[in-house]
Design an enzyme around this catalytic site. Sequence first.
Site: not given
Length: 600
Positions: A333-335, A337
Amino acid sequence: MTTQDDVAGKNVDKLNENLAKVEDLSQRLIQALASRKPANPTLNAPSQDIFVKAAHSYWSEMLENPGRIYEKQLEYWGKSVRHFLDAQQALMRGTAPESEEPDPLGGDKRFANPLWNSHPYFRYIKQQYALNSQAIERALDEIDEDLPPKDRKRLDYFVRQIIDMMSPTNFLGTNPDALERAVETEGESLVKGLENLIADLEANNGELVVRLADDRAFVLGENIASTPGEVVYRNHMMELIQYAPTTDEVHATPIVIFPPWINKFYILDLKPENSLIKWITDQGYTLFVVSWINADTSHADIGMEDYIEDGFLTAIREVKAITGQKQVNAVGYCIAGTTLHLTLALMAKRGDKSVKSATFFTALTDFSEQGEFTPFLQDDFIDGIEAEVAAQGVLRSFIMGRTMSFLRSRDLIYQPAVRHYMMGEAPPAFDLLYWNGDGSNLPGRMTVQYLRGLCQRNEFVTSGFEICGERLHISDVTVPIMAVTCETDHIAAWKDCYRGFQQTGAKDRTFIVSESGHIAGIVNPPTKKKYGHFTNDDLSGDADAWIAGATRHEGSWWPRWEAWLAKRSGKMVPARAPGDSDHKPLAPAPGTYVRRKATI
């Protein structure tokens, strides 16, 4: 018999009593401010160069076309004088006349109080604020096109911050809502507001961080982050939580979720009805979630390579050992990811096939377009961050938090501050805002690597990002992948996510755009029936072509993802209790690392 004079006298006495409390509170305020350890001043504003360039550009335009500049100035002066004369006449009459001009701030909820239109004083202030804002915006529009696009974008951002900051609603003397509340409560709202301000300063070492939620309303493991599970592994980087099964059988292949370490993992487990973590276990999966350490000065030298080796690869290794499986399905998720992409590229280089499929939630890999973060990704700001982390060892949570908040400053800074400090209101008991305020520090080395190598130089999709003894490229990622992005995401714009996703080497690729933003688009349970999502199997065109050919589906993307995942999760096996003989439970979920506050 009580007379009207007696009542008035008591009201005045109460008001004076409350004002006296303000005097007493001032000592606490001074003490709170004395403990402040401010961030590097470079992080408070852009380099003066940008304003010099803007002034030079505006001056050049004036020399080339002085008539147009003077025309705009005379128009501004004329309207200002007319507004002043109208206000003078209205004050003598005691009422503001109906205006034939359209309301320039109509629909702006900051100016919803009827006094902004009916009272001569407030109406004049509102009109002049609107006029000043328009004049500044026009001046910005008239700056010569020779100013580089990034500088124009940065200038636009900071100018609009100034406009929002100078709104009359942000000041007690020009906010009718706050003044009315002060009179109604005999000054008590001002006392409560000052108490709220001091409490926020004391809670953040003298730094003003507006509290968005009532932190007394939530207890981790009780009414938030309460899905049952156990910490089954711990090292200096993370705790690995295995969640208790809720079905008799589970898919053989386990899932491991890597949340961002900028915030805490429990955004995926706020409460049972919107918990992705609970929903996944209810679908018959063995689920592991990483809970990252909240960095302090001892983590100053922790880099991206540590997150990969001691975080991602270690978690995958331990999940395989606990479940007896050769592969896992990974989610970032996000960073996290972004870092999962790096990890997959490294695993490909090493011939490690431990990941069967990967899912990315709002994950950027191509930073060629920096979007709303453009003002913060230029050298002057990054230089300031380097100086900050060199001095502190970490990027302190409040710096990242205020940066994110200023992207939506009206909603996340000014309006909460007005309600909290000027109106004396307590913040709401809102789980999402509570999570938003529970931030994490970032290790100094990792912060600089991420900002310089990935965000600024965009190495992962160009020349390659050197880490862990390898040069990694997005094209190295070849496992089956799915990306879930969000239509109105201002942190990881879906079009930017799509551009990076296209450059992977994977043949099995699925791309989804969920309605709503960075959080609500992901935390979107099927039972809510709130936000839909878009799909399109054709990934050959650009983002505009993709969305033009996409199909919209009602409801959450969660069931679509689960159907995709089920095909890659093997047969059903008996449900697994958390841990094994070599991984005895260390603490119940949500663990101990998640409770560490960013107190530096």
